[in-house]
Write a protein that holds these residues in place. Structure first.
Motif, short mmCIF file in Angstrom:
data_model
loop_
_atom_site.label_atom_id
_atom_site.label_comp_id
_atom_site.label_asym_id
_atom_site.label_seq_id
_atom_site.Cartn_x
_atom_site.Cartn_y
_atom_site.Cartn_z
N SER A 26 -4.06 2.34 -6.74
CA SER A 26 -3.75 0.92 -6.10
C SER A 26 -2.94 0.17 -7.18
CB SER A 26 -4.97 0.17 -5.99
OG SER A 26 -5.91 0.47 -7.03
N GLU A 27 -3.12 1.08 -8.54
CA GLU A 27 -2.29 0.21 -9.59
C GLU A 27 -1.02 1.10 -9.87
OE1 GLU A 27 -2.91 -2.54 -10.92
OE2 GLU A 27 -4.70 -2.88 -9.29
N LEU A 28 -0.87 2.12 -9.32
CA LEU A 28 0.10 2.98 -9.71
C LEU A 28 1.56 2.69 -9.25
CD1 LEU A 28 -1.41 6.64 -9.33
CD2 LEU A 28 -1.08 5.23 -11.30
N THR A 29 2.82 2.78 -9.99
CA THR A 29 3.91 2.76 -8.97
C THR A 29 4.39 3.78 -8.27
OG1 THR A 29 5.11 3.72 -10.79
CG2 THR A 29 4.78 1.42 -11.16
N LEU A 30 5.27 3.48 -7.47
CA LEU A 30 5.85 4.63 -6.80
C LEU A 30 6.01 5.88 -7.28
CD1 LEU A 30 6.47 5.59 -3.73
CD2 LEU A 30 8.63 4.65 -4.05
N VAL A 87 0.71 -1.07 0.28
CA VAL A 87 -0.06 -0.02 0.17
C VAL A 87 1.08 1.25 0.04
CG1 VAL A 87 -1.92 1.30 1.40
CG2 VAL A 87 -1.85 -1.11 1.14
N LEU A 88 0.62 2.23 -0.80
CA LEU A 88 1.19 3.33 -0.83
C LEU A 88 0.85 4.24 0.33
CD1 LEU A 88 3.08 4.69 -3.03
CD2 LEU A 88 1.24 5.90 -3.74
N THR A 89 2.15 4.60 1.21
CA THR A 89 1.70 4.93 2.68
C THR A 89 2.99 6.08 2.72
OG1 THR A 89 1.52 2.81 3.17
CG2 THR A 89 2.18 4.30 5.08
N VAL A 90 2.26 7.03 3.53
CA VAL A 90 2.86 8.59 3.91
C VAL A 90 4.06 8.01 4.72
CG1 VAL A 90 2.83 10.60 4.74
CG2 VAL A 90 1.21 9.91 3.28
N VAL A 91 5.22 8.04 4.69
CA VAL A 91 6.56 7.94 5.57
C VAL A 91 6.38 9.28 6.31
CG1 VAL A 91 9.00 7.71 5.70
CG2 VAL A 91 7.70 6.48 3.73
#
Length: 431
Positions: free
Chosen positions: A143-147, A111-115
């Motif tokens: 959800s389907e995007l790269t970083l 999951v793309l998460t805020v550090v």
């Protein structure tokens, strides 16, 4: 201080012993090469099938780029291909000037998460928190995007708006942010009490160590420096050499960090060196779950040398080093090339830095009210606390300074200052 950037009969028997390992190594190398060629043949077959029979015609360059991204994303969350636009953005970021909202993101458990939000940026002021999970950017699911794709959507011209939908505590929250030039200077300073200074590093950029040293000099001009709080909360990391230089300014001697990779040139120790402008007085360091990578290197070195008391909550736990390699066409490759270890030899990968004193952050009262949790004071016609009302009137009569307001709203900072003041007290005479 000089540091380089990291850029990762008897004769017959004896003869047999010397020759055997190279032969075995050659056999292993040959087997690996054969396996690689077999996989490449499979890839070529799939590529040919896609180009001939896929429902829509797709450019070969698009397929190859997808293959490269897939290969790198299978390695770890931090290795990636950088398009020319993304490579330029990375260069701007490390130089300290780019347009965006001011958050560092990483893939955590898929999951793309805020550090961490960068202090002083739109995301920071609007209340984006470390641990927030990105669900949408401008209404587009991530959800389907790269970083790198997500990072590109977050960045843009200053003044433009971007809407983020984040998941937090089983709720989805929308934030409309106005992109801005993210501050070039990564060090902010304030005197919290006479002689006691707060220096916060938001990220490690090209000039961070120089800015930090300058802030130390300025802190001691008005009056002697009695104590220092180094604030690394929500610092997502940055350049390794700058982290080493900052730690060097706080350590008289000893190992700062060991970097170990497969290649010999990627492996080397970094140690504190003699020099001027160092600070050797009482020191506390603030960290939290948004402190990652380079900030963990500094905190780990100071903790292992018992140079400072680490206060706050467990850090993010990123113990790897990435090397950025320019590619043809102004593109780039960010590749994990080494792991780093604190002076005692511990890896903080996944585990993070555990503070010496755990102090969870307490949300200010007005932020708690906005969280959606209903309390007695939120009920209509509730009775007021007469003692609190008197206290509020006193506060209204006395206008708080920015520093006083900061200490009022930040319990971790108050704790760090209190402990620092105790450390700075002269020892009681022994009878």
């Amino acid at each position: 201080m000089r540091h380089s950037l990291l850029r990762l009969g008897l004769a017959a028997s004896l003869s047999a012993l010397l020759l055997a390992p190279p032969l075995r190594a050659a056999e292993r190398s040959s087997a690996r090469q054969a396996e690689l060629y077999g996989n490449l043949e499979t890839f070529a077959t799939i590529l040919d099938l896609v180009q001939k029979h896929y429902v829509d015609e797709i450019a070969g360059s698009e397929i190859m780029l997808g293959a490269v991204n897939g290969m790198l994303s299978a390695l770890d969350p931090h290795s990636s291909y950088l398009s020319p636009k993304e490579f330029k953005a990375l260069q701007e970021e490390t130089s300290g000037r780019f347009g965006g909202v001011g958050i560092e993101v990483a893939v955590r458990d898929g999951v793309l998460t805020v550090v961490a939000p960068i202090a002083g940026t739109p995301a920071y002021h609007q209340g984006i928190k470390s641990g927030d999970q990105l669900a949408k950017i401008n209404g587009e699911p991530v959800s389907e995007l790269t970083l790198n794709e997500a990072t590109s959507l977050l960045r843009g011209k200053p003044g433009e708006k971007v809407t983020l939908t984040v998941s937090r505590d089983s709720q989805q929250l929308d934030f409309t942010l106005v992109r801005a030039l993210i501050p070039q200077h990564s060090v902010t300073a304030a005197e919290l009490a006479p002689g006691f200074h707060h220096l916060q590093i938001s990220t490690f950029q090209n000039a961070t160590a120089a800015d930090f040293q300058k802030a130390l000099r300025e802190a001691g001009k008005k009056r002697p420096l009695k104590g220092l709080i180094l604030d690394l909360r929500n610092n997502p990391g940055g350049l390794l050499d700058q982290a080493v230089l900052v730690a060097d300014l706080l350590l008289e001697q000893g190992l700062i960090v060991s970097v170990k990779g497969r290649e010999q040139e990627r492996s080397q120790p970094f140690a504190a060196e003699p020099g001027e402008g160092k600070y050797s007085g009482p020191l506390t360091v603030l960290v939290n779950e948004g402190s990652a990578s380079a900030s963990e290197i500094v905190a780990g070195a100071l903790q292992d040398h018992k140079r400072a008391l680490i206060i706050g909550t467990r850090t993010f736990g990123k113990g790897s080093v990435q090397t950025v390699v320019p590619l043809p066409g102004d593109a780039g490759l960010r590749l994990t090339t080494a792991r780093y270890y604190t002076p005692s030899g511990r890896s903080i990968q996944e585990t993070g830095i555990s503070p010496d004193l755990t102090v969870p952050f307490e949300e200010p009262e007005e932020v708690e009210s906005a969280s959606g949790q209903v309390r007695e004071k939120d009920l209509r016609h509730h009775l007021e606390n007469d003692q609190q009302a008197k206290k509020s009137k006193k506060l209204q009569r006395k206008q708080q300074t920015p520093t006083e307001r900061l200490l009022t709203e930040d319990n971790q900072l108050r704790a760090a200052l209190f402990i620092l003041q105790q450390l700075a007290r002269p020892a009681a005479p022994q009878l």
